[in-house]
Design an enzyme around this catalytic site. Structure first.
Site, PDB file in Angstrom:
ATOM      1  N   ASP A   1     -20.858  61.480  17.357  1.00 11.11           N
ATOM      2  CA  ASP A   1     -22.280  61.586  17.065  1.00 11.11           C
ATOM      3  C   ASP A   1     -22.459  61.336  15.569  1.00 11.11           C
ATOM      4  OD1 ASP A   1     -24.879  62.280  16.547  1.00 11.11           O
ATOM      5  OD2 ASP A   1     -24.848  64.122  17.723  1.00 11.11           O
TER       6      ASP A   1
ATOM      7  N   TYR B   1     -37.763  54.976   8.415  1.00 12.48           N
ATOM      8  CA  TYR B   1     -36.987  53.898   9.036  1.00 12.48           C
ATOM      9  C   TYR B   1     -36.874  52.700   8.087  1.00 12.48           C
ATOM     10  CZ  TYR B   1     -35.608  50.190  12.232  1.00 12.48           C
ATOM     11  OH  TYR B   1     -34.949  49.134  12.820  1.00 12.48           O
TER      12      TYR B   1
ATOM     13  N   LYS C   1     -33.413  50.990   6.471  1.00 11.24           N
ATOM     14  CA  LYS C   1     -33.016  49.585   6.569  1.00 11.24           C
ATOM     15  C   LYS C   1     -32.811  48.982   5.180  1.00 11.24           C
ATOM     16  CE  LYS C   1     -32.005  50.052   9.816  1.00 11.24           C
ATOM     17  NZ  LYS C   1     -30.809  49.702  10.611  1.00 11.24           N
TER      18      LYS C   1
ATOM     19  N   ASN D   1     -23.894  48.803  13.456  1.00 15.08           N
ATOM     20  CA  ASN D   1     -25.084  48.542  14.252  1.00 15.08           C
ATOM     21  C   ASN D   1     -25.839  49.813  14.649  1.00 15.08           C
ATOM     22  OD1 ASN D   1     -26.774  46.997  16.364  1.00 15.08           O
ATOM     23  ND2 ASN D   1     -25.650  48.481  17.618  1.00 15.08           N
TER      24      ASN D   1
END
Length: 234
Positions: A55, A153, A157, A81
Site C-alpha cells: 500500500d 492532484y 503531477k 504509474n
C-alpha cells in the site's frame, strides 16, 4: 528484452502497459496494493513474472516494497504509474498523517526512486494538469490551506515532473523522463534514451516553466527527505 517493474499495474494504464510490454517480450513485474488486486493483476497479465504487494499510502510499506523489488534483481526500467485521482473532496490522511494524494502520487515515487537500485530508465507518469500545479511548494501537506482535491492532484503531477527532472540532473547514467504514455520504457528511439524530457503521444511537450528550475527540484527532494526520513542518494 528488458526487466521492467510497473507500480499500480492491477488496472487502468498500468495494466495496459504491462500487457503491451509482455507481448513485446519483456519480463514484467507487477505491483498491487493488496492481495485481491494482486490476483486481479495476475489474471489480467498471467505471463507476468510476479506481483509485489504494498500500500503506497504507507511509508513503511513503500520502503518494504523497495526491498522486495531489489531482492528480485536489477531492473532495466521502472514505471512509476501508481496514483489516485482528484475526486477526494475531503482531505484524507494516511497512517503517517499525510494527505492521501501526496503520499501515493508524490512521496511514494520519491521513496522508490531513492531505495530501488538505479535502473537504466525511470519513467514517471504525469498529466497535462501538472501545468496547474503550485510550483512554490508552499504548504506541501495542506496543513494551512483549505483543501482542494483538484489542486492537490495537479500539485502531485507537478511533483512527478520535478522528480523526473531532478533525477535527470543528478543521475546522469539514468534516462529519467515524465510522460503521459508508456512508450519510454522500451523504445530504442534516440530521443527517449536521453533524459529530462516530458512526452505525450511520443512527442515532446511543454512543461510548467518552473519544472526545469533546479532550486525548486532540490526543494522538493529536500522536503520529501524531511517528511519520510529517507535521504535521496547522490
Amino acid at each position: 528484452m528488458g526487466r521492467i517493474f510497473i507500480t499500480g499495474s492491477s488496472d487502468g494504464l498500468g495494466k495496459m502497459a504491462a500487457k503491451l510490454l509482455i507481448n513485446n517480450g519483456h519480463h514484467v513485474v507487477l505491483h498491487a496494493r493488496n492481495e485481491q488486486r494482486a490476483e486481479d493483476a495476475l489474471k489480467a497479465n498471467p505471463k507476468a513474472k510476479s506481483v509485489l504487494i504494498a500500500d503506497l499510502s504507507s511509508i513503511s510499506e513503500t520502503i518494504a516494497l523497495a526491498a522486495k523489488a531489489n531482492a528480485l534483481g536489477h531492473f532495466d526500467a521502472i514505471i512509476h504509474n501508481a496514483g489516485v485521482g482528484y475526486r477526494e473532496s475531503n482531505k484524507i490522511l494516511t497512517v503517517d498523517k499525510l494527505p492521501h494524494v501526496f503520499a501515493i502520487n508524490s512521496l511514494s515515487p520519491y521513496l522508490l526512486t531513492s531505495l530501488i537500485e538505479k535502473p537504466k530508465r525511470l519513467i514517471y507518469m504525469s498529466s497535462g494538469l501538472h501545468r496547474d500545479g503550485d510550483s512554490s511548494l508552499d504548504d506541501l501537506l495542506w496543513e494551512h490551506k483549505t483543501w482542494n482535491g483538484f489542486q492537490a492532484y495537479a500539485d502531485s503531477k507537478s511533483h512527478n515532473v520535478l522528480l523526473a527532472f531532478a533525477v535527470a540532473n543528478q543521475w546522469t547514467q539514468v534516462a529519467s523522463n515524465a510522460l503521459e504514455q508508456v512508450w519510454l520504457a522500451s523504445s530504442l528511439n534516440v530521443q527517449v534514451l536521453q533524459s529530462g524530457g516530458y512526452y505525450y503521444h511520443k512527442q515532446p511537450r511543454q512543461v510548467h516553466p518552473e519544472s526545469k528550475n533546479h532550486e525548486i527540484q532540490q526543494l522538493f527532494i529536500d522536503r520529501c527527505s524531511e517528511i519520510s526520513g529517507i535521504k535521496f542518494p547522490s
